[in-house]
Design an enzyme around this catalytic site. Structure first.
Site, mmCIF file in Angstrom:
data_model
loop_
_atom_site.group_PDB
_atom_site.id
_atom_site.type_symbol
_atom_site.label_atom_id
_atom_site.label_comp_id
_atom_site.label_asym_id
_atom_site.label_seq_id
_atom_site.Cartn_x
_atom_site.Cartn_y
_atom_site.Cartn_z
ATOM 1 N N LYS A 1 -12.911 3.631 0.909
ATOM 2 C CA LYS A 1 -12.977 4.715 -0.079
ATOM 3 C C LYS A 1 -14.108 5.679 0.262
ATOM 4 O O LYS A 1 -13.952 6.899 0.195
ATOM 5 C CB LYS A 1 -13.177 4.124 -1.484
ATOM 6 C CG LYS A 1 -11.937 3.408 -2.018
ATOM 7 C CD LYS A 1 -12.184 2.633 -3.313
ATOM 8 C CE LYS A 1 -10.916 1.858 -3.698
ATOM 9 N NZ LYS A 1 -11.028 1.084 -4.939
ATOM 10 N N GLN B 1 -15.589 -1.369 -8.638
ATOM 11 C CA GLN B 1 -14.594 -2.119 -7.873
ATOM 12 C C GLN B 1 -14.308 -3.461 -8.554
ATOM 13 O O GLN B 1 -15.230 -4.190 -8.931
ATOM 14 C CB GLN B 1 -15.111 -2.335 -6.428
ATOM 15 C CG GLN B 1 -14.113 -2.971 -5.495
ATOM 16 C CD GLN B 1 -12.880 -2.096 -5.221
ATOM 17 O OE1 GLN B 1 -12.947 -0.869 -5.274
ATOM 18 N NE2 GLN B 1 -11.752 -2.724 -4.939
ATOM 19 N N ASP C 1 -10.326 6.004 -11.815
ATOM 20 C CA ASP C 1 -9.344 4.941 -11.583
ATOM 21 C C ASP C 1 -8.202 5.015 -12.604
ATOM 22 O O ASP C 1 -7.146 4.411 -12.399
ATOM 23 C CB ASP C 1 -10.010 3.563 -11.745
ATOM 24 C CG ASP C 1 -10.348 2.902 -10.419
ATOM 25 O OD1 ASP C 1 -9.616 3.133 -9.438
ATOM 26 O OD2 ASP C 1 -11.342 2.161 -10.389
HETATM 27 N N1 GUN Z 1 -9.405 -3.616 -7.055
HETATM 28 C C1 GUN Z 1 -8.187 -3.590 -6.487
HETATM 29 N N2 GUN Z 1 -7.635 -2.356 -6.605
HETATM 30 C C2 GUN Z 1 -8.546 -1.588 -7.264
HETATM 31 C C3 GUN Z 1 -8.561 -0.234 -7.668
HETATM 32 O O1 GUN Z 1 -7.615 0.541 -7.478
HETATM 33 N N3 GUN Z 1 -9.693 0.184 -8.299
HETATM 34 C C4 GUN Z 1 -10.730 -0.653 -8.551
HETATM 35 N N4 GUN Z 1 -11.782 -0.162 -9.197
HETATM 36 N N5 GUN Z 1 -10.744 -1.920 -8.183
HETATM 37 C C5 GUN Z 1 -9.658 -2.386 -7.539
#
Ligand code: GUN
Length: 283
Positions: free
Chosen positions: A53, A97, A120
């Site tokens: 990311k 995350q 998100d």
């Molecule tokens: N863990 C797995 N996929 C995601 C996501 O799209 N966002 C976040 N914050 N954590 C994750």
């Protein structure tokens, strides 16, 4: 005839080029889109997702700030960090995350993120807005899947979409997004009786359960579009999806690969949402 492979990688590249131009325009107006990412603990998959990311942000000119904390922090400490970022006007997007260590309640954490910075799209207010068709941040993986299917120029209205999986992050919201596009949506999950009888009715089959090669050609209708969200690490170190790719590609019309399928689109939609957040916070 074997299915066409839908490359999330190529589609992401095109979309990111367009997003880079939007970042440039914002910067010319004195706005530097900024994403703050919080990583708690040393979960290896989370570390690699966060790294990807950050790299994607850097490539298109979004500033990303990583805050890492040890696995044993208490919930109140984490909530204080989020409250501080909520107040920081130079931060447009906040991403925590997941998963989080056991002692931390994920819902408390998500509810603490200011909805206007929830890139998100996980905050209950934003989920409610999505379900009622209001403007909001769409959750990144479901949004990426919708974008991929729309890129195929198929008419989604009236199609039977079958979602296998009911997580809050992917399964539940992706069904809602396709419902918004006038599809007929069926959810399947671990307690579904006779999975194949239902999945084999799907015009569009979306699989997000985390079980390697669960879906075989027996589960798929001739000509279906198959979207594989699973990312499973096999004992030989290779990645594989929830769909048996080699088998299913013989019956599907389109299929997404793993890797280079849904994954790059998820990150692209995070970039999209961060730019949207920056733009809206400066309006
Ligand atoms: N863990 C797995 N996929 C995601 C996501 O799209 N966002 C976040 N914050 N954590 C994750």
């Amino acid at each position: 005839m074997a299915a066409q492979i839908v490359s999330g990688f190529e589609l992401a590249k095109e979309k990111r080029a367009q997003l880079a131009k939007e970042v440039e325009k914002l910067k010319q107006a004195g706005i530097e889109p900024t994403l703050s990412v919080i990583l708690v603990g040393d979960h290896p998959a989370s570390q690699s997702y966060v790294k990807a990311k950050q790299k994607a942000c850097e490539e298109i000119g979004i500033r990303s700030i990583l805050l890492t904390f040890p696995a044993d922090i208490c919930e109140s400490f984490l909530l204080e960090q989020i409250a501080r970022l909520n107040e920081d006007r130079s931060v447009h997007g906040i991403l925590v995350q997941l998963p989080l260590p056991k002692q931390i309640d994920e819902l408390h954490v998500i509810e603490t993120i200011a909805p206007e910075k929830d890139v998100d799209g996980f905050h209950p207010l934003n989920i409610g807005r999505m379900m009622t068709g209001q403007r909001t941040f769409l959750p990144c993986t479901p949004y990426g899947i919708l974008y991929m299917v729309q890129s195929l120029q198929v008419d989604i209205a009236g199609k039977h979409v079958v979602v296998v999986g009911r997580s809050n992050i992917v399964g539940k919201p992706v069904g809602q997004l396709f419902l918004r596009e006038h599809a007929t949506v069926t959810y399947c999950h671990s307690r579904t009786n006779d999975l194949a009888a239902i999945t084999s009715q799907a015009d569009i089959l979306i699989v997000a359960v985390g079980k390697p090669k669960l879906i075989t050609s027996q589960h798929v209708k001739e000509g279906a579009i198959v979207i594989d969200v699973g990312v499973n690490r096999l004992e030989n170190g290779k990645l594989c999806g929830d769909v048996d790719f080699d088998d299913v590609k013989e019956v599907a019309s389109y299929i997404t690969p793993v890797p280079k399928g849904v994954g790059p689109m998820t990150i692209t939609m995070l970039l999209n949402n961060t730019i949207q957040a920056a733009r809206e916070q400066h309006q």
